[in-house]
Design an enzyme around this catalytic site. Structure first.
Site, PDB file in Angstrom:
ATOM      1  N   GLU A 130      42.573  73.572  49.843  1.00 53.83           N
ATOM      2  CA  GLU A 130      41.697  72.793  50.712  1.00 53.83           C
ATOM      3  C   GLU A 130      40.314  72.567  50.105  1.00 53.83           C
ATOM      4  O   GLU A 130      39.796  73.403  49.368  1.00 53.83           O
ATOM      5  CB  GLU A 130      41.548  73.498  52.070  1.00 53.83           C
ATOM      6  CG  GLU A 130      42.845  73.510  52.853  1.00 53.83           C
ATOM      7  CD  GLU A 130      42.727  74.166  54.216  1.00 53.83           C
ATOM      8  OE1 GLU A 130      43.520  73.816  55.106  1.00 53.83           O
ATOM      9  OE2 GLU A 130      41.857  75.054  54.395  1.00 53.83           O
ATOM     10  N   CYS A 136      32.650  70.880  49.102  1.00 55.08           N
ATOM     11  CA  CYS A 136      32.943  72.310  48.963  1.00 55.08           C
ATOM     12  C   CYS A 136      34.362  72.404  48.401  1.00 55.08           C
ATOM     13  O   CYS A 136      35.323  72.002  49.077  1.00 55.08           O
ATOM     14  CB  CYS A 136      32.833  73.013  50.313  1.00 55.08           C
ATOM     15  SG  CYS A 136      33.291  74.760  50.268  1.00 55.08           S
ATOM     16  N   CYS A 183      43.540  83.874  47.112  1.00 57.62           N
ATOM     17  CA  CYS A 183      42.475  84.704  46.538  1.00 57.62           C
ATOM     18  C   CYS A 183      42.978  86.134  46.430  1.00 57.62           C
ATOM     19  O   CYS A 183      43.766  86.587  47.263  1.00 57.62           O
ATOM     20  CB  CYS A 183      41.228  84.642  47.417  1.00 57.62           C
ATOM     21  SG  CYS A 183      39.776  85.447  46.694  1.00 57.62           S
ATOM     22  N   CYS A 217      38.391  89.956  50.809  1.00 55.72           N
ATOM     23  CA  CYS A 217      37.214  90.172  51.650  1.00 55.72           C
ATOM     24  C   CYS A 217      37.654  90.141  53.115  1.00 55.72           C
ATOM     25  O   CYS A 217      38.405  89.248  53.526  1.00 55.72           O
ATOM     26  CB  CYS A 217      36.162  89.098  51.388  1.00 55.72           C
ATOM     27  SG  CYS A 217      35.487  89.141  49.704  1.00 55.72           S
ATOM     28  N   CYS A 230      37.087  86.918  55.563  1.00 52.07           N
ATOM     29  CA  CYS A 230      37.409  85.585  55.050  1.00 52.07           C
ATOM     30  C   CYS A 230      38.903  85.299  55.189  1.00 52.07           C
ATOM     31  O   CYS A 230      39.744  86.097  54.758  1.00 52.07           O
ATOM     32  CB  CYS A 230      36.999  85.494  53.579  1.00 52.07           C
ATOM     33  SG  CYS A 230      37.403  83.931  52.790  1.00 52.07           S
ATOM     34  N   CYS A 269      32.588  77.976  56.731  1.00 53.66           N
ATOM     35  CA  CYS A 269      32.571  79.053  55.729  1.00 53.66           C
ATOM     36  C   CYS A 269      33.516  80.178  56.136  1.00 53.66           C
ATOM     37  O   CYS A 269      33.441  80.710  57.239  1.00 53.66           O
ATOM     38  CB  CYS A 269      31.144  79.576  55.606  1.00 53.66           C
ATOM     39  SG  CYS A 269      30.957  80.908  54.427  1.00 53.66           S
TER      40      CYS A 269
END
Length: 356
Positions: free
Chosen positions: A102, A115, A122, A126, A129, A348
């Site tokens: 995305e 962005c 990933c 974290c 997230c 975010c």
């Protein structure tokens, strides 16, 4: 920087966009084509953004056939697009083998910011997230990263009649764990025969890979750097960002100072506020101490965007205001960054390939 020739995973044909000018020119001459065809092909690959060789309509059919027989063109394509009430646009892209990734277009009165993602998923996990709860499938290649920017730029021109002004590597993945492809993509984005964007308008955000931050300094990059800090001490940072266990704050502060000494490029701290976790005035005091150890230009205080899989909450407005006022009182250049695109999971920390 020379681009490494890699093979298309699906059909083992070399990716044409990984060829140097010399390699492509040698091929054209070997099949009896004139040198000027090189420039035509490059324009289709980087400026007109061809998704296939058939799109290259000013080339002869026979040349297009030769290109398709010898090379692959694994361009990203648009899967779905969502539009937020605040003007934000989230796009889910397809890779050539069917993975999803995305990118987001964030328009304001002064800027149109892309962005973009650097990895499919990933590996850093974290806790706040959404992408961190996904498996990392693979790194994006330099041309796939370029595709994101080019396609989002087309959206900006179509929707707002203006080109992108800024790029932030704050989407899915850790850019510094895909170092070579990210730098190669930025080289192509800033090239005169690419999108010709100033590197000063590009920001690469990292969760904190100290070794690679220093490498950025050694490589003399021209873009800005943002550190996703999100906690003011090692104990709290370890709790929400496992990478801190091997890249603690002392090591990161040293790396950031090294980067600045080598480049003089702008450094920003990113700090998401979590209710009853890192939003007290004691936390603010510790953040100020970190800020004063690094020649940082700005601290971005970010509204938390809740995700279903995590239990963190956003502080109430008075708590955020107290935190901001305390920073300002102590001469910290801080800005409260409000969320954009929350209604389409484009804010975010929310990118996770959700939706249809």
């Amino acid at each position: 920087m020379g681009f490494v020739l890699y093979l298309c995973r699906m059909n083992q044909l070399p990716n044409i966009r990984a060829l140097s000018n010399e390699q492509l020119l040698t091929f054209l001459e070997s099949i009896g084509e004139k040198k000027f065809r090189l420039q035509q092909i490059k324009e289709w690959l980087w400026q007109k953004h061809a998704a296939s060789f058939d799109d290259m309509t000013n080339l002869s059919k026979s040349l297009r056939q030769q290109l398709s027989e010898h090379f692959s063109l694994p361009a990203l394509t648009i899967d779905t697009t969502q539009y937020s009430a605040d003007g934000t646009v989230k796009t889910r892209f397809n890779t050539h083998e069917g993975y999803k990734v995305e990118g987001v277009l964030i328009p304001t009165d002064e800027r149109r910011t892309a962005c973009v993602s650097s990895q499919i998923g990933c590996s850093l996990s974290c806790k706040f997230c959404a992408t961190g709860y996904m498996d990392r499938k693979r790194n994006l290649t330099f041309d796939e990263i370029y595709d994101q920017v080019a396609l989002i730029n087309q959206q900006s021109e179509s929707l707002f009649e203006k080109k992108l002004t800024n790029i932030v590597f704050m989407g899915m993945g850790e850019p510094l764990l895909n170092y070579n492809n990210v730098l190669a993509a930025i080289e192509r984005i800033t090239a005169e025969d690419g999108l010709h964007m100033s590197p000063r308008r590009i920001t690469v955000s990292t969760a904190g890979v100290a070794k690679q931050i220093k490498k950025l300094g050694d490589d003399g990059v021209k873009f800005k750097l943002a550190l996703s800090l999100h906690a003011p001490n090692d104990a709290k940072r370890n709790e929400i960002m496992p990478i801190n266990e091997t890249n603690n704050l002392k090591v990161l502060i040293e790396a950031l100072n090294y980067f600045y000494a080598k480049t003089k490029n702008e450094i920003t701290f990113e700090y998401i506020l979590f209710k009853n976790f890192n939003d007290s005035l004691k936390d603010a005091d510790e953040l100020i101490k970190i800020y004063r150890q690094v020649p940082a230009d700005l601290v971005n205080i970010i509204e938390y965007n809740p995700i279903d899989i995590a239990t963190f909450q956003k502080p109430d407005e008075p708590a955020m205001e107290r935190f901001m006022q305390y920073l300002e009182k102590h001469k910290v250049n801080a800005r409260l960054r409000r969320s954009r695109g929350k209604d389409i999971d484009a804010a975010c920390g929310q990118l996770a390939n959700k939706g249809k």
